[in-house]
Design a protein around this motif. Structure first.
Motif, short mmCIF file in Angstrom:
data_model
loop_
_atom_site.label_atom_id
_atom_site.label_comp_id
_atom_site.label_asym_id
_atom_site.label_seq_id
_atom_site.Cartn_x
_atom_site.Cartn_y
_atom_site.Cartn_z
N HIS A 126 0.83 -1.20 0.00
CA HIS A 126 0.00 0.00 0.00
C HIS A 126 0.86 1.25 0.00
O HIS A 126 1.83 1.36 0.76
N GLU A 182 -0.84 7.34 -0.58
CA GLU A 182 -1.39 8.36 -1.46
C GLU A 182 -2.84 8.59 -1.08
O GLU A 182 -3.48 7.73 -0.46
N GLU A 216 -5.79 6.24 -1.35
CA GLU A 216 -4.73 5.25 -1.21
C GLU A 216 -4.63 4.35 -2.44
O GLU A 216 -5.64 3.93 -3.00
N LYS A 217 -3.41 4.07 -2.85
CA LYS A 217 -3.14 3.17 -3.98
C LYS A 217 -2.29 2.01 -3.49
O LYS A 217 -1.76 2.03 -2.37
N TYR A 218 -2.16 1.00 -4.33
CA TYR A 218 -1.36 -0.15 -3.94
C TYR A 218 -0.68 -0.76 -5.16
O TYR A 218 -1.06 -0.51 -6.30
#
Length: 239
Positions: free
Chosen positions: A44, A47, A50-52
């Motif tokens: 993860h 951002e 959130e991004k992964y």
């Protein structure tokens, strides 16, 4: 295991500092870095939203934290690229492929030392796209091995359908330059049917399928370099 355990990987210390990072917790990436997720878990990225980064994928990050992850490879890029092809001159780390395998010695393809980077688990049918969801009963363990390759511009690295060691899954991550992973109908350059352009930070989806015996099988394929190129082979060997 302590958080953010770092282990240097000595493909090249002068041009491309490489670190194996495990047990990731809020790790800050300062400089422009290729991040390859080689573990079992999503990594993860802090951002908003959130991004992964999924397993067996990669990206380029800078000035941001990675919140978690189990196994990442970090390749710091940038700096002086003058004479970068000189990395292959270290005989302790690199070999002309034709000197270590049944391969033409007049093809300037170089292979680095190989490193073991732990054990991962996945369903091979899901990873190769043969099923839409992973099934617990089909999950297997794999030993992850990584090495780098270097070729100068305009090099065909040989069409092949088998590998030196059979039955492993491989994907490639582009580290430097622009190249292509190519598929062919036969062992003939005129039968090209798919051209996957690779730029730094790219990892292609697996080319392999799985046959009725559960073995990985490949189409005819090769790597081709548009420019001087360095790429990483990520190999997943069944245990």
């Amino acid at each position: 295991m302590s958080d953010n355990t770092e282990q240097p990987i000595k493909f090249s210390e002068k041009y491309l500092k490489t670190t194996w990072l495990t047990n990731v917790r809020n790790y800050y990436i300062q400089n422009r870095t290729i991040v390859v997720n080689l573990g079992n878990q999503k990594a993860h990225i802090a951002e908003n939203p959130e991004k992964y980064l999924r397993p067996r994928t990669s990206t380029i990050l800078q000035e941001i934290s990675i919140k978690d992850g189990d196994s990442l490879l970090l390749i710091e890029i940038g700096g002086d690229e003058t004479n970068i092809g000189g990395i292959v001159l270290d005989p302790a780390l690199w070999n002309l492929f034709g000197n270590i395998a049944d391969f033409p010695k007049d093809v300037p393809l170089y292979k680095s030392t190989q490193y073991d980077l732990g054990i991962v688990k996945f369903d091979p049918y899901f990873v190769t796209g043969l099923s839409d969801q992973p099934q617990e009963s089909k999950i297997k363990e794999y030993q992850l091995k990584v090495n780098w390759w270097f070729v100068p511009a305009k090099t065909n690295c040989a069409i092949h359908i088998q590998h030196m060691v059979p039955d492993f899954l491989e994907v490639h991550t582009q580290i430097y330059g622009i190249g292509r992973m190519q598929k062919f109908h036969a062992n003939n350059f005129d039968t090209l049917y798919e051209d996957v352009i690779m730029s730094p930070g790219d990892t292609h989806i697996p080319f392999a399928s799985v046959d009725e015996d559960g073995q990985f099988v490949y189409p005819w394929h090769q790597y081709y370099s548009d420019t001087d190129c360095i790429w990483m082979a990520n190999e997943f060997h069944p245990i």
